[in-house]
Scaffold this motif. Structure first.
Motif, short mmCIF file in Angstrom:
data_model
loop_
_atom_site.label_atom_id
_atom_site.label_comp_id
_atom_site.label_asym_id
_atom_site.label_seq_id
_atom_site.Cartn_x
_atom_site.Cartn_y
_atom_site.Cartn_z
N PHE A 2 -3.38 0.58 -3.45
CA PHE A 2 -3.02 -0.77 -3.02
C PHE A 2 -2.74 -1.62 -4.24
O PHE A 2 -3.48 -1.59 -5.22
CB PHE A 2 -4.16 -1.39 -2.19
N GLU A 5 0.94 5.40 0.37
CA GLU A 5 0.15 6.49 0.93
C GLU A 5 0.89 7.80 0.75
O GLU A 5 2.10 7.87 0.96
CB GLU A 5 -0.11 6.28 2.43
N ARG A 54 -4.39 6.88 -1.02
CA ARG A 54 -3.88 5.51 -0.86
C ARG A 54 -4.03 4.73 -2.16
O ARG A 54 -5.04 4.87 -2.84
CB ARG A 54 -4.63 4.79 0.26
N GLN A 67 0.86 -1.19 0.00
CA GLN A 67 0.00 0.00 0.00
C GLN A 67 0.89 1.23 0.00
O GLN A 67 1.81 1.35 0.81
CB GLN A 67 -0.91 0.02 1.22
#
Length: 185
Positions: free
Chosen positions: A114, A102, A112, A100
């Protein structure tokens, strides 16, 4: 105080969080260091320009153009103060799930992204050369994507901060591939 999980230079600070066991989750942060001297200079400049504008306005002189220019300059100095709205960028490596990314902004907004572990083919360190500068970037080669996915979208940390993150990503990807390719024969 700088510990073994930190790297500091004049623009960025790299830290690695080790709250959980290393096998569970691995968190890498790159913080933007703010210069207090720069802030002080900008605040002082804004105060001087605004006080001079107020003085000229109250003296009832023909100073409307100067007043407008001083407001424009003050706005420019404030914009310089807030030029880098990014507070930090974080890479969270979850060996069982994926990675992930950020980006934390000063306004409190967090973006974010992923990437599942089975879609990540390889993390790569690239040297980027432009007519003005040369810098390193960390990218992910992701399956079914037409281009590389930059790990740090906004920041350009030095290579000595990118290498530990790259090594952690490589170790995580290689471990997962070792599990996938091991069919017991």
């Amino acid at each position: 105080m700088v510990d073994e999980n930190s790297i500091v230079n004049r623009r960025y600070t790299y830290t690695r969080e080790c709250k959980w066991p290393i096998e569970a989750i691995d968190i890498h942060h790159i913080f933007v260091r703010r210069s207090r001297a720069k802030r002080f200079f900008i605040y002082l400049s804004v105060i001087i320009v605004l006080s001079k504008s107020l003085f000229l306005l109250l003296s009832k002189d023909q100073s409307i153009p100067f007043l407008l220019w001083s407001f424009i300059l003050s706005g420019f100095f404030i914009k310089l103060l807030l030029w880098k709205p990014v507070e930090k960028e974080t890479v969270i490596i979850m060996p069982a799930l994926g990675v992930q990314l950020e980006t934390h902004y000063l306004s409190g907004r967090i973006i974010r992204q992923f990437f599942p572990l089975d879609k990540i083919l390889r993390p790569v360190l690239l040297e980027c050369v432009t007519p003005i500068t040369c810098y390193w970037s960390l990218s992910l080669v992701v399956r079914d994507e037409g281009e590389l996915m930059l790990v740090f979208q906004e920041l350009r940390p030095p290579v000595k901060m990118l290498v530990p993150i790259w090594k952690a990503l490589c170790a995580n990807i290689d471990d997962k591939k070792g599990l996938d390719t091991d069919d017991g024969s």
